[in-house]
Motif scaffolding. Structure first.
Motif, PDB file in Angstrom:
ATOM      1  N   GLY A 405      40.827  51.836  35.496  1.00  0.00           N
ATOM      2  CA  GLY A 405      41.512  51.003  36.471  1.00  0.00           C
ATOM      3  C   GLY A 405      42.265  51.834  37.482  1.00  0.00           C
ATOM      4  N   PHE A 406      42.957  51.115  38.396  1.00  0.00           N
ATOM      5  CA  PHE A 406      43.667  51.823  39.471  1.00  0.00           C
ATOM      6  C   PHE A 406      44.787  52.711  38.944  1.00  0.00           C
ATOM      7  CE2 PHE A 406      46.030  47.942  38.784  1.00  0.00           C
ATOM      8  CZ  PHE A 406      47.352  48.325  38.912  1.00  0.00           C
ATOM      9  N   MET A 446      45.497  41.930  43.788  1.00  0.00           N
ATOM     10  CA  MET A 446      45.333  41.077  42.626  1.00  0.00           C
ATOM     11  C   MET A 446      45.131  39.624  43.049  1.00  0.00           C
ATOM     12  SD  MET A 446      45.655  43.259  40.135  1.00  0.00           S
ATOM     13  CE  MET A 446      46.046  42.334  38.648  1.00  0.00           C
ATOM     14  N   VAL A 447      44.508  38.851  42.173  1.00  0.00           N
ATOM     15  CA  VAL A 447      44.344  37.418  42.405  1.00  0.00           C
ATOM     16  C   VAL A 447      45.577  36.693  41.875  1.00  0.00           C
ATOM     17  CG1 VAL A 447      42.986  35.364  41.890  1.00  0.00           C
ATOM     18  CG2 VAL A 447      41.836  37.553  42.278  1.00  0.00           C
ATOM     19  N   SER A 448      46.196  35.876  42.735  1.00  0.00           N
ATOM     20  CA  SER A 448      47.404  35.132  42.344  1.00  0.00           C
ATOM     21  C   SER A 448      47.143  33.639  42.500  1.00  0.00           C
ATOM     22  CB  SER A 448      48.587  35.549  43.218  1.00  0.00           C
ATOM     23  OG  SER A 448      49.686  34.671  43.042  1.00  0.00           O
ATOM     24  N   GLN A 543      43.169  36.587  56.195  1.00  0.00           N
ATOM     25  CA  GLN A 543      44.420  37.158  55.704  1.00  0.00           C
ATOM     26  C   GLN A 543      44.217  38.053  54.483  1.00  0.00           C
ATOM     27  OE1 GLN A 543      47.412  34.090  55.192  1.00  0.00           O
ATOM     28  NE2 GLN A 543      46.888  33.109  57.142  1.00  0.00           N
ATOM     29  N   GLY A 544      42.958  38.227  54.069  1.00  0.00           N
ATOM     30  CA  GLY A 544      42.696  39.111  52.940  1.00  0.00           C
ATOM     31  C   GLY A 544      43.265  38.608  51.626  1.00  0.00           C
ATOM     32  N   ILE A 545      43.254  37.293  51.443  1.00  0.00           N
ATOM     33  CA  ILE A 545      43.774  36.704  50.199  1.00  0.00           C
ATOM     34  C   ILE A 545      42.674  36.752  49.144  1.00  0.00           C
ATOM     35  CG2 ILE A 545      44.679  34.612  49.128  1.00  0.00           C
ATOM     36  CD1 ILE A 545      45.696  33.914  52.046  1.00  0.00           C
ATOM     37  N   GLU A 546      42.960  37.398  48.048  1.00  0.00           N
ATOM     38  CA  GLU A 546      41.952  37.619  47.014  1.00  0.00           C
ATOM     39  C   GLU A 546      41.729  36.377  46.154  1.00  0.00           C
ATOM     40  OE1 GLU A 546      39.983  40.626  46.023  1.00  0.00           O
ATOM     41  OE2 GLU A 546      40.382  40.624  48.175  1.00  0.00           O
ATOM     42  N   SER A 547      40.475  36.100  45.881  1.00  0.00           N
ATOM     43  CA  SER A 547      40.099  35.092  44.875  1.00  0.00           C
ATOM     44  C   SER A 547      38.808  35.550  44.229  1.00  0.00           C
ATOM     45  CB  SER A 547      39.937  33.700  45.493  1.00  0.00           C
ATOM     46  OG  SER A 547      38.626  33.494  45.972  1.00  0.00           O
TER      47      SER A 547
END
Length: 833
Positions: A405-406, A446-448, A543-547
């Motif tokens: 991981g990171f 991360m996905v929130s 907006q680069g919102i992760e899902s």
């Protein structure tokens, strides 16, 4: 000598009556303070009549052994005494080993102990005896060892080191490797009330043929004897065994059991339990026994020592030690057709997946050019699959490298390379990491989930304001849960898309989404939803919102535009039931030949997609080979019996029924109790009850306890009471299991239409104990689930729990859930309700 010993045995009837009574008094005094003692003891006595009625007794309540002993123990001793009297005399001066399968409270141990003590008192030479007590109920073995036998040896101190006793829970193992030609197998109620009676019988007969015990003693109910004994006689005749029924006229003891009946009467009066006031006796007409004996072996005939009676299936610890059955072997064959492996929880689907990978690798002789992808929807399951593959592959012909991981932490996903290879020959990665590792999609954080709900709620308010929506008539579609789910299942899952796709969305059949809430084609309602979906997609992208869903979209887009230049030779997908059509499109785009795609799963566990889950019927899957596995080898049999009605109801929901399978109880499954139902008005009221339950059932060797769904309040309350417990999401645990699962029924569901699938998946995550927690806040959507459970296969912890369960449960009426196109022509106003 036989008559002399028989006379002495007859003189011991009063002593045995006293010994059993003393053990009972000791147990009562040590346990009467339990809050649910009276209720549980009453239920034990009511359930004990199951044996008289020809039904199965579960032996899984804390007081089962106490209740059983006060009624049945003398009868069982009497049943076995005549048989073992003859056997002991026959083998006098030698060594005898008895494997008591279904040992219960130890009636065979008592019969042999009494004969052994009698020989000593009469000055005769006693033989060496070893008894291996094997039972699926630790409560029975515990009562035998810690109460009954302790009192027995006080009265009969002649029991010495030549009389050895072992206790084994469920696993038919003889850890000390005792071997002798004089071995007897006794099995009580082994074939009774089992959907797998034929399979158990086959395994048992193979065991007899292999070890050739000198005698086999089978005990069953009188009703079952009529059905099974004639069949068994023919089977044993083929193995050259003679048979003889043990008749009631052969029983030795007949005196009144004065002390036991006195205790029964006093307890019945004091505890107000009418069932305890009935007198018991040495005689029991409700059971029958048959003896199979092997003639003297020829001089040079080989007898295998009985070291391992492995009929029950132990938990999987070392993958290479697992022996697949014929159905599993067939499903693991490498064929040039798309393959589906369908089966209920615990049937061995994941084992078959790893076996098929091994078969592919061996057929290609560890070819350094082959590329295989193994994926699933669970990180922990990927870890388990990689461990199993490492265990079954040739250790000298591969190396394994785990992803990091990171922060440098080791991840479950990994690469297996064969000798001489510079590529990933086997890539194991959970599905949500495919875009990163396979498609080089950049992850921007991360996905929130709270972030997504906030954004969607903001968008809904904007759309309502623009369209002048001031009432609540659209609330069932204009809410964050619905929009989020609609985006995943329809915009992505059905590959509708957003750009230039409004007309497509307005007219698409939303397969499996149902009509509650309704979203009629081309309706104002559907237009409002699309406005929200379009703005939601735009914000995520710009907006680069992760899902997880948008990551999959980016991967699919790359594949559609031929931006990924390689394909796999084989792809194997475990837990496929949460695959959308778009996910299957990803698999088709990543594989050279769709005929080499294998998927394993069970649509009954489709907790993320519900009825939208299905096996595609497209061109790529037309020639697929379907394998259905039956029987849960991991889920305790009583839990399988309890939830079978729920499994059937889920299966009826799916029109594509080939992706589901009824859960068939397998009597060779690991030990465990029926699901335990416990009620508390508030969470605080549950804590002492849960402490009591976990304290009693630790006897099942429970190593971990997990609350599902996530309930941190209950978790913290239990931790404060020094109960080690964790809490998790079923989406995280899917495909794996815990030894003890607490189902928190008052935790709200994200998607109520999947209540059946969620409940089923939660209840199948245990490999030992399931506790169903009810409160005044139990979710209404679960009440029909409770109505589908088999009440005879439930343990109500106390009277409150029983009353509340029966008031909560609702009758389930099978219904088909149509897609919204079935509602065309219904007035829009009606759909709003």
């Amino acid at each position: 000598m036989k008559e002399e010993l028989k006379t002495w045995l007859l003189s011991q009837q009063d002593n045995l009556d006293v010994v059993i009574a003393k053990a009972s008094v000791k147990y009562y005094n040590e346990n009467k303070g339990q809050a649910n003692f009276r209720y549980d003891l009453k239920q034990c006595h009511i359930e004990s009549y199951n044996l008289i009625r020809g039904k199965d007794l579960c032996y899984d309540r804390p007081n089962t052994a106490f209740a059983y002993t006060l009624w049945y123990h003398p009868r069982r001793i009497n049943t076995f005494l005549s048989f073992f009297l003859d056997k002991v005399i026959q083998y006098q001066g030698q060594e005898l080993v008895v494997f008591d399968l279904g040992a219960g409270a130890g009636a065979i141990q008592w019969s042999l102990g009494l004969i052994y003590a009698g020989l000593k008192r009469l000055g005769k030479t006693a033989l060496k005896i070893t008894i291996v007590n094997i039972d699926s109920s630790p409560f029975m073995l515990h009562y035998n060892r810690d109460y009954l036998w302790k009192e027995f040896i006080l009265t009969y101190p002649e029991i010495d080191s030549d009389f050895k006793i072992e206790y084994e829970v469920n696993s038919w193992n003889n850890n000390h490797g005792v071997s002798t030609a004089n071995s007897i197998l006794a099995a009580s109620y082994l074939f009774d009330d089992s959907d797998n009676q034929a399979e158990i019988s086959k395994d048992f007969l193979n065991l007899i043929d292999n070890y050739k015990p000198s005698a086999v003693l089978l005990l069953t109910s009188e009703k079952k004897a009529v059905k099974y004994f004639p069949i068994l006689k023919q089977d044993f005749l083929k193995l050259k065994y003679t048979s003889q029924l043990i008749q009631s006229a052969q029983l030795l003891f007949n005196k009144p059991l004065t002390n036991i009946n006195s205790i029964r009467s006093k307890l019945g009066d004091y505890l107000s339990i009418e069932e305890l006031k009935r007198n018991t006796s040495w005689y029991d007409a409700s059971n029958a026994a048959i003896v199979f004996e092997r003639p003297q072996l020829a001089m040079f005939e080989q007898v295998n020592p009985i070291k391992n009676l492995d009929v029950f299936n132990p938990p999987i610890t070392v993958r290479r030690d697992v022996v697949l059955n014929d159905y599993q072997k067939k499903a693991a064959e490498n064929v040039e057709r798309p393959t589906t492996i369908i089966g209920p929880a615990g049937c061995g689907k994941s084992i078959v997946i790893t076996e098929k990978v091994k078969n592919i690798v061996e057929e290609h002789n560890y070819d350094p050019k082959i590329q295989i992808l193994v994926t699933t929807f669970n990180k922990s399951l990927i870890k388990k699959l990689s461990e199993w593959l490492v265990d079954v592959l040739d250790q000298n012909r591969f190396t394994i490298t785990y992803d990091t991981g990171f922060n440098g932490a080791t991840l479950p996903s990994c690469i297996i390379r064969f000798t001489g290879s510079k590529i990933a020959n086997i890539r194991l990665v959970h599905f949500d990491m495919l875009p990163k590792y396979i498609g080089s999609v950049t992850y921007r954080g991360m996905v929130s989930m709270p972030q997504h709900h906030t954004i969607i709620n903001e968008i809904i308010q904007e759309v309502k304001k623009e369209d002048h929506v001031t009432s609540n008539i659209y609330d069932n579609i204009l809410n964050a849960d619905f929009i989020f789910e609609e985006y995943h299942r329809v915009i992505y899952g059905l590959q509708v898309g957003i750009t230039g796709s409004e007309d497509t969305y307005l007219n698409v059949s939303r397969i499996g989404r149902g009509n509650n809430p309704s979203l009629q084609k081309n309706s104002e309602r559907r237009k409002l939803v699309f406005k929200c979906l379009k703005r939601y997609a735009t914000r995520m992208h710009t907006q680069g919102i992760e899902s997880f869903t948008i990551r999959r979209q980016y991967l699919l887009s790359k594949l559609n535009n031929n931006q990924i230049g390689f394909k796999y030779d084989y792809i194997l997908v475990d837990e496929f039931q949460d695959c959308t059509d778009a996910d299957f499109k990803i698999f088709y785009s990543l594989i050279k030949d769709p005929n080499k795609l294998t998927i394993g799963g069970d649509l009954a566990q489709a907790i993320h997609l519900g009825l939208a889950a299905r096996i595609p019927r497209d061109q790529n899957m037309l020639t697929r080979k379907n394998h259905k596995l039956e029987g849960s080898y991991r889920l305790p049999v009583r839990i399988s019996e309890c939830i079978s009605g729920l499994a059937q109801a889920i299966n009826k929901h799916f029109s594509n029924s080939e992706g589901t399978s009824n859960i068939i109880p397998y009597k060779g499954a690991p030990p465990g109790a029926r699901p335990i139902v416990v009620y508390g008005e508030k969470q605080e009221d549950l804590i002492p009850k849960l402490e009591n339950i976990i304290g009693h059932y630790k006897i099942f060797d429970l190593k971990n306890t997990c609350i599902l769904e996530r309930d941190y309040t209950l978790k913290n309350l239990l931790l404060r009471s020094n109960i080690d417990v964790e809490s998790d999401s079923i989406l995280s645990l899917k495909g794996l299991e815990k030894e003890c699962v607490i189902w928190s029924t008052y935790i709200p569901l994200e998607f109520e239409k999947e209540a059946f699938e969620f409940a089923y998946t939660i209840m199948t995550r245990t490999s030992g104990l399931l506790i169903i927690v009810l409160t005044t806040e139990t979710q209404a959507v679960y009440k029909k689930v409770l109505g589908l459970l088999n009440q005879e296969r439930l343990i109500f912890w106390d009277e409150d729990s029983e009353v509340k369960f029966k008031s909560f449960r609702e009758a389930y009426i099978p219904v088909e859930i149509p897609d919204e196109e079935d509602d065309i022509g219904v007035l829009e106003d009606d759909l709003i309700l």
